[in-house]
Design a protein around this motif. Structure first.
Motif, PDB file in Angstrom:
ATOM      1  N   GLU B 107      38.181  36.755  -6.483  1.00 39.35           N
ATOM      2  CA  GLU B 107      37.823  35.446  -7.039  1.00 39.35           C
ATOM      3  C   GLU B 107      37.429  35.544  -8.510  1.00 39.35           C
ATOM      4  O   GLU B 107      37.780  34.689  -9.318  1.00 39.35           O
ATOM      5  CB  GLU B 107      36.695  34.803  -6.240  1.00 39.35           C
ATOM      6  N   GLN B 108      36.698  36.615  -8.855  1.00 43.98           N
ATOM      7  CA  GLN B 108      36.290  36.767 -10.256  1.00 43.98           C
ATOM      8  C   GLN B 108      37.508  36.851 -11.173  1.00 43.98           C
ATOM      9  O   GLN B 108      37.521  36.312 -12.269  1.00 43.98           O
ATOM     10  CB  GLN B 108      35.427  38.027 -10.426  1.00 43.98           C
ATOM     11  N   LEU B 109      38.558  37.539 -10.688  1.00 44.23           N
ATOM     12  CA  LEU B 109      39.747  37.720 -11.515  1.00 44.23           C
ATOM     13  C   LEU B 109      40.443  36.380 -11.784  1.00 44.23           C
ATOM     14  O   LEU B 109      40.784  36.059 -12.917  1.00 44.23           O
ATOM     15  CB  LEU B 109      40.711  38.700 -10.841  1.00 44.23           C
ATOM     16  N   TYR B 110      40.618  35.593 -10.728  1.00 46.45           N
ATOM     17  CA  TYR B 110      41.290  34.301 -10.958  1.00 46.45           C
ATOM     18  C   TYR B 110      40.415  33.380 -11.801  1.00 46.45           C
ATOM     19  O   TYR B 110      40.877  32.655 -12.676  1.00 46.45           O
ATOM     20  CB  TYR B 110      41.662  33.653  -9.608  1.00 46.45           C
ATOM     21  N   ASP B 111      39.105  33.449 -11.546  1.00 53.41           N
ATOM     22  CA  ASP B 111      38.181  32.512 -12.168  1.00 53.41           C
ATOM     23  C   ASP B 111      38.000  32.795 -13.669  1.00 53.41           C
ATOM     24  O   ASP B 111      37.845  31.880 -14.480  1.00 53.41           O
ATOM     25  CB  ASP B 111      36.830  32.604 -11.435  1.00 53.41           C
ATOM     26  N   ALA B 180      47.830  34.831  -7.540  1.00 55.35           N
ATOM     27  CA  ALA B 180      47.653  36.154  -6.929  1.00 55.35           C
ATOM     28  C   ALA B 180      46.183  36.367  -6.537  1.00 55.35           C
ATOM     29  O   ALA B 180      45.893  37.023  -5.543  1.00 55.35           O
ATOM     30  CB  ALA B 180      48.120  37.239  -7.891  1.00 55.35           C
ATOM     31  N   GLY B 181      45.255  35.817  -7.311  1.00 50.73           N
ATOM     32  CA  GLY B 181      43.825  35.951  -6.993  1.00 50.73           C
ATOM     33  C   GLY B 181      43.476  35.247  -5.690  1.00 50.73           C
ATOM     34  O   GLY B 181      42.754  35.789  -4.851  1.00 50.73           O
ATOM     35  N   HIS B 182      44.010  34.039  -5.509  1.00 52.36           N
ATOM     36  CA  HIS B 182      43.743  33.307  -4.263  1.00 52.36           C
ATOM     37  C   HIS B 182      44.322  34.078  -3.075  1.00 52.36           C
ATOM     38  O   HIS B 182      43.701  34.186  -2.026  1.00 52.36           O
ATOM     39  CB  HIS B 182      44.377  31.918  -4.311  1.00 52.36           C
ATOM     40  N   ASN B 183      45.547  34.590  -3.257  1.00 57.15           N
ATOM     41  CA  ASN B 183      46.182  35.335  -2.167  1.00 57.15           C
ATOM     42  C   ASN B 183      45.385  36.586  -1.814  1.00 57.15           C
ATOM     43  O   ASN B 183      45.214  36.922  -0.647  1.00 57.15           O
ATOM     44  CB  ASN B 183      47.616  35.722  -2.555  1.00 57.15           C
ATOM     45  N   MET B 184      44.901  37.289  -2.840  1.00 58.25           N
ATOM     46  CA  MET B 184      44.095  38.500  -2.600  1.00 58.25           C
ATOM     47  C   MET B 184      42.846  38.155  -1.801  1.00 58.25           C
ATOM     48  O   MET B 184      42.466  38.865  -0.864  1.00 58.25           O
ATOM     49  CB  MET B 184      43.664  39.120  -3.936  1.00 58.25           C
ATOM     50  N   ALA B 185      42.195  37.064  -2.164  1.00 57.90           N
ATOM     51  CA  ALA B 185      40.979  36.659  -1.453  1.00 57.90           C
ATOM     52  C   ALA B 185      41.308  36.322   0.002  1.00 57.90           C
ATOM     53  O   ALA B 185      40.533  36.610   0.910  1.00 57.90           O
ATOM     54  CB  ALA B 185      40.322  35.469  -2.142  1.00 57.90           C
ATOM     55  N   ALA B 186      42.495  35.727   0.221  1.00 57.77           N
ATOM     56  CA  ALA B 186      42.865  35.319   1.582  1.00 57.77           C
ATOM     57  C   ALA B 186      43.132  36.523   2.489  1.00 57.77           C
ATOM     58  O   ALA B 186      42.943  36.432   3.695  1.00 57.77           O
ATOM     59  CB  ALA B 186      44.089  34.398   1.546  1.00 57.77           C
TER      60      ALA B 186
END
Lengths: 326, 584
Positions: B107-111, B180-186
């Motif tokens: 999340e930090q990465l996407y945010d 990609a950040g959302h997918n990683m979190a999922a």
């Protein structure tokens, strides 16, 4: 009342405006739609898909270029019918402003030195809109802000406008619950509404809670990628264990939702990953029977499903005794 | 509007839309000195989460509190689950902590990308600069970008063009990488926003396999590749902005706080008393800096020092002292969130001499030092600064954070080589340095998460695959959880009685940064940063749109775009740019 099947109205729908309001929300639905793939939001907004062109997002607090007086003017003009035809989209719940006196619970703009409160704008726009779509559990049924004891008197659009309310197209409020809903659910419902409005697709069939049945017709349990564990009698007794999550509080049996097997692009999915469904797409969320989240689902739901399974097993056994035709 | 004979102009930017609610800013500008002389920040939206939580099982707070913000839900879930770990006495196994870190890092990465490129970036885009600072544009076209071998832009003007909303190259590519950040979190969180798997005692992830980790790592490398361009382009742009005389815009003293983040899987425990130790082993250090000096790195001392004042907020203060001491015997004040209650008392908007916000005024009391309340700023600048000063991580040189990211050959990204990064403590906190720190924090997070991925493989190999520790729920308990969100720290406090929540209080980063005046009349960080800010906007004062004000506020990273109606005295001018926050 216009019918979508009258060509006249369909022709007038070459350009459709979208007005997206944010009430008592967290913007999680906006973040969700940003991930959509089938189609992407950009596909929709740029009109890359035949039949879905001509959409104009004229109001969205997080996307639009204008704000303040300019933005508020869109709402004021829309209430006077200057943006017809438009679809009203709501994210977040609607508070009871009477309880907030002398303050406010949710102001969404300002015009001529007068605050525009969410409930007034919804009142005005609901008289003019072609259709109204509630995105997320808050907008649909109240969601988290309406959790007991509901400090702000928050309600969803369905309750606020009533089940009998109908928009210009003759459709009642369409609900897309979930906290947030799957990204594709949001874009697909919006896309479908537009195709239907143009007479290119059938009207979406809605269930008793006004959810499109093609997305919310089945429960999270029925869609569950590991529900074979339930029928096979393998139960997980703690987190991280392989097995049905019923004993750790899964509400998939009572929740109509398609997020159990996958979230987006093949990644995630609630029960697929190993977490019990907490019923976030259920009209009662976050109160019982979805809560306590890690408490048991209502036994009656289990009994029903078990007996359905039993009946099916018997039918299958009888069927197996017959000769195959192929 | 300028009043006759007076050089004071009042500007209201309202509402400054944000995720935790809606935000408004009211400032007064002296048009002779071109400086802001007074500033008030306020929040006019209320939902009542802390009231809804009372009477529920503490484990439900993990699911409910993250729903306060759809942009940064995971830090709330994490701070909450840490607090509830303590309430239940449930210490997760190492793999549980690794997975929590991986979801948090995703999340930090996407945010960070949303913040730097899509939120703050457009304020410095070609469209904005041509309109508000036309002199800069001429200069930018002539100024060579020193990192062009990495990011590919020849001049500063080209970087500005790449930041144009919904059109610029950086703006659009950032959106793709964010996915990609959302997918990683999922992968480990089941979904995002609002992850499903954080439970007391660990993580509800079943069937953990190397293929989950491979999927995660594949997506992570896109962020690794992108951060090289992101940091270099941001550095070039911000150096240029500083040269245009921007060092005093949004400046304030170095009073900063960090809760620290990215837990050590072997050290973390649900013991409040061990928090001092595991807090110091975090990859981002906890601590408080007052007047440029590091005064503590102890999370227990940090917790005990928290005060939440409500004098300028629409709440009643009629609560009782129920908690006398923390589990270690430190005295807990009446204004500490373990005692504080949420009792709404709605009031009128615009009464800046009394209550004017739904936001409260948290302050940090230096109880082991001067005994005074301090107004501390939270966010990436604060946490990078604290981590550097604390010298608890190998990357800290005492004056900078130095780290390296590996090579990543991925089509569509411009720089494939490995790269060294060094973030240096700036002269003072200001608008430019807040944004720069956010970009470097993205790179630093990528390096922390990479290490954590390696740790997960190590644990898998050793057969330490347990993700959750069974626990027996006690009847009573108390907990404090803290971690870093993109825009500041998330702090959660839980008191359990008879097996259910007796009192639950939590602070979003913005509760601190956007706080109104405290009882001593001291402004919150937004307000303080605005005071004395010079106005660089071109044109006549009566035509100002308040772009500098918005840039200051945005540097703190309010989740969505601000900019709204700008009132000039009684005249409301239309505000054309600024907006767009959460991108498509």
């Amino acid at each position: 009342m216009f019918s979508i099947y009258t060509g006249i109205y369909a022709m007038a729908l070459e350009e459709i405006n979208l007005i997206w309001l944010e009430g008592l929300d967290c913007a999680g639905c906006t973040i969700s739609i940003k991930q959509a793939s089938n189609p992407t939001l950009i596909d929709i907004v740029t009109g890359a898909i035949p039949g879905l062109g001509g959409l104009k997002l004229v109001f969205n607090p997080t996307l639009m270029f204008e704000w303040g007086e300019d933005a508020s003017k869109v709402l004021v003009d829309a209430m006077e019918g200057k943006y017809d035809p438009f679809v009203l989209i709501l994210e977040g719940a609607i508070p009871d402003e009477a309880r907030a006196k002398p303050g406010v619970y949710c102001a969404i703009g300002e015009y001529n030195h007068k605050l525009l409160l969410l409930d007034e704008v919804v009142d005005g726009l609901s008289k003019k809109c072609a259709a109204a779509v509630a995105i997320g559990t808050c907008a649909s049924y109240g969601g988290i802000p309406s959790g007991k004891p509901n400090p702000t008197g928050a309600r969803g659009l369905l309750d606020y406008l009533g089940k009998k309310w109908k928009g210009g197209l003759g459709l009642p409020v369409i609900c897309v619950p979930g906290c947030p809903p799957r990204p594709d659910n949001i874009v697909q419902v919006l896309g479908h509404a537009v195709l239907a409005a143009r007479g290119l697709a059938p009207l979406p069939e809605l269930d008793e809670h006004h959810r499109p049945t093609y997305l919310y017709g089945d429960t999270a349990h029925e869609n569950c990628s590991i529900c074979g564990f339930f029928s096979g009698g393998v139960a997980g007794h703690g987190f991280g264990e392989r097995g049905c999550l019923g004993l750790v509080g899964c509400k998939g049996l009572i929740t109509h939702c398609n997020a159990s097997a996958t979230w987006m692009d093949g990644y995630g999915g609630c029960t697929e990953t190993g977490s019990p469904c907490i019923g976030c797409a259920d009209p009662n969320f976050p109160d019982p029977p979805t809560s306590p989240f890690f408490g048991d689902a209502p036994p009656i739901a289990y009994l029903k499903d078990f007996s359905r399974g039993l009946r099916t097993q018997v039918k299958l056994a009888i069927a197996a005794a017959k000769r195959r035709k192929i | 509007m300028m009043k006759e004979g007076k050089a004071i102009q009042e500007i209201t930017i309202e509402p400054v839309t944000r995720i935790e609610g809606h935000l408004g800013v009211h400032v007064k500008v002296d048009t002779n000195t071109r400086k802001i002389t007074d500033a008030y920040a306020y929040s006019p939206m209320f939902r009542g989460f802390e009231i809804i939580l009372v009477g529920r099982e503490p484990s439900e707070a993990v699911m409910i509190t993250q729903r306060v913000c759809g942009v940064c839900p995971v830090p709330h879930a994490l701070a909450s689950v840490i607090a509830v770990d303590q309430v239940y006495g449930a210490s997760p196994p190492p793999m549980g902590i690794v997975l929590r870190n991986l979801v948090h890092g995703a999340e930090q990465l996407y945010d960070a990308e949303v913040g730097v490129i899509n939120l703050e970036g457009p304020d410095y885009s070609e469209v904005a600069i041509k309109k508000f600072n036309p002199d800069w544009w001429k200069e930018a076209q002539k100024t060579k970008a020193s990192g062009s071998d990495v990011h590919g832009f020849g001049t500063i003007a080209e970087i500005m063009t790449a930041l144009n909303p919904l059109a610029g190259e950086l703006y659009l590519r950032s959106l793709l990488v964010q996915k990609a950040g959302h997918n990683m979190a999922a992968i480990f969180g089941a979904k995002h926003p609002h992850v499903q798997t954080f439970v007391p005692g660990g993580v509800a992830k079943a069937n953990l396999s190397p293929s989950d980790i491979e999927s995660y790592l594949t997506l992570l490398m896109r962020h690794v590749a992108f951060t090289k361009e992101l940091v270099t382009a941001t550095d070039d742009l911000l150096d240029f902005v500083l040269e245009q005389g921007y060092e005093d815009v949004g400046a304030r003293e170095a009073n900063l706080g960090s809760a620290g983040a990215y837990d050590d899987p072997e050290a973390y425990s649900a013991e409040y008393g061990e928090m001092t130790d595991w807090g110091r082993k975090r990859m981002l250090s906890p601590g408080v800096i007052l007047d440029g000096k590091l005064v503590t790195t102890d999370l227990v001392e940090f917790n005990v020092g928290v005060r939440e004042h409500i004098g300028s907020s629409w709440y009643s203060s009629e609560w009782k002292q129920e908690i006398e001491t923390d589990p270690l015997g430190n005295k807990i004040a009446l204004e500490h969130p373990w005692n504080k209650r949420t009792i709404p008392k709605p009031g009128e908007l615009g009464k800046f001499d009394s209550a004017y916000s739904w936001c409260t005024s948290p302050r940090w009391r230096h109880w082991k030092g001067d005994g005074e309340d301090h107004n501390i700023e939270l966010g990436p600048l604060a946490r990078m600064w604290v981590t550097t000063k604390a010298k608890l991580v190998p990357e800290s040189t005492g004056k900078s954070l130095k780290f390296e990211l590996p090579a990543a050959v991925i089509p569509g990204f411009k720089y494939a080589e490995k790269m060294e990064f060094e973030w240096k403590i700036p002269e003072k906190p200001n608008t430019v340095e807040r944004i720069r720190a956010r970009a470097y924090y993205h790179a630093y997070s990528a390096s922390c998460v990479l290490k954590m991925v390696m740790k997960s493989l190590e644990l898998l190999k050793a057969g330490k695959v347990a993700v959750w520790t069974p626990y027996k729920k006690p009847r009573e308990g108390i907990g404090f959880g803290a971690t870093e969100a993109m825009r500041g720290a998330c702090l959660h406090w839980c008191v359990m009685k008879k097996g259910v929540i007796h009192n639950y209080q939590f602070h979003a980063p913005t509760t601190w940064n956007a706080s109104p005046r405290d009882p001593e009349g001291n402004p919150g960080p937004y307000e303080e940063a605005l005071l004395q800010t010079p106005i660089t906007e071109a044109g006549k004062p009566e035509e100002w749109k308040g772009v500098d004000v918005v840039r200051v506020i945005r540097s703190f990273d309010p989740c969505v775009g601000c900019a709204v109606a700008v009132h000039m005295g009684k005249r409301i001018v239309k505000h054309e740019l600024l907006p767009f926050a959460v991108p498509l």
